[in-house]
Design an enzyme around this catalytic site. Structure first.
Site: not given
Length: 270
Positions: A2-3, A91, A110
DNA sequence: ATGATCTCCTGAGCGC
DNA sequence: TGCGCTCAGGAGATCA
């Protein structure tokens, strides 16, 4: 990954779906994310959400006790509204039970993301060193020109530096430089004066264009209801090594700059 | 002070 | 089929 456009898409979703709701219960696995939270996230319990703001890739969830919950999705963070009875994805680090029977859940394989709860009225300093958000009017061509003039970094590294312009990541830096016809290897201060206005416009335009499409999805980005973005079909160079440049037909190349892939056209980006 | 490099982390993709 | 290797990258820390 995501930007800015992806985070803004999520912000708008949260503004519609989360603001006004009360968090009734919190299930927090004090996950080893990159940075600890100043306050335990369990203190979200009982709070009502009043607003959701954004600066660059950070979300600021404003609560009714003047506390701020800061969210950064890192590389693989997902914030999803989901039925409270739905099975949990791997996660998952946080589950919020909302007052209407839904859950808002954060998962992040991550663990590059951040979940940080600040005490009421505490100063949130995570973006204090950041430059203007790329979609904020405070980001101007004149300001960009001044910063470029004082930097010896390659344009690729310059535009990735959040302290200069905030919100761009690898995808939109590559795309904005392609749109402007500037080489990612060119030293910032050597950018032709006449090209700076076009670079500023290209940055703003590429972000707007992606926002309209709901962002770019490669492996894992989805919005707050699990929808991928559609901008991937409009990318000119990013992840298109060997494909023809849409402008001149030469092969798109991939090089490595600061340990990151850069995609560009060596023929028409000078 | 600036810019370059390293680190964190896991899943996907690939070659054998 | 399975193993081991490489790669992906945002941002902070560290180094020159």
């Amino acid at each position: 990954m995501p930007e800015l456009p992806e985070v803004e898409t999520i912000r708008r979703g949260l503004e519609r779906e989360l603001v006004g709701h009360r968090i009734e219960a919190v299930d927090w696995r004090p996950a080893r994310l990159r940075k600890a939270s100043p306050e335990p996230l369990t203190r979200l319990a009982g709070r009502r959400v009043e607003a959701v703001d954004r600066h660059a890739k950070f979300l600021f969830v404003r609560l009714d006790n003047d506390a701020t919950w800061l969210v950064h999705l890192g590389m693989t963070g997902k914030l999803l509204f989901i039925d409270a009875a739905a099975p949990e994805r791997p996660h998952t680090h946080l589950r919020l039970s909302l007052d209407d029977g839904r859950d808002l859940r954060y998962s992040d394989p991550r663990r590059f993301g951040m979940l940080r709860l600040y005490a009421p009225r505490a100063a949130v300093d995570d973006v204090a060193h950041y430059g203007p958000d790329a979609l904020d009017p405070a980001f101007s061509a004149e300001g960009l020109a001044a910063l470029l003039a004082s930097s010896r970094a390659p344009l690729k590294a310059f535009l990735l530096d959040q302290t200069k312009v905030a919100g761009l990541g690898n995808i939109y830096v590559c795309e904005a430089l392609w749109r402007t016809g500037l080489s990612p290897r060119r030293i910032a201060r050597n950018t032709p004066r006449a090209k700076i206005g076009a670079l500023h416009r290209a940055i703003v335009d590429v972000l707007h264009d992606s926002l309209v499409q709901g962002g770019t999805s490669f492996n894992d980005y989805v919005d707050h209801i699990g929808q991928p973005g559609n901008f991937i079909a409009r990318l000119s160079v990013f992840q298109r090594e060997g494909a023809p440049c849409p402008r001149c037909g030469a092969d798109v190349r991939r090089i490595v700059q600061s340990n990151r892939s850069t995609f560009f056209c060596a023929t028409c980006q000078r």
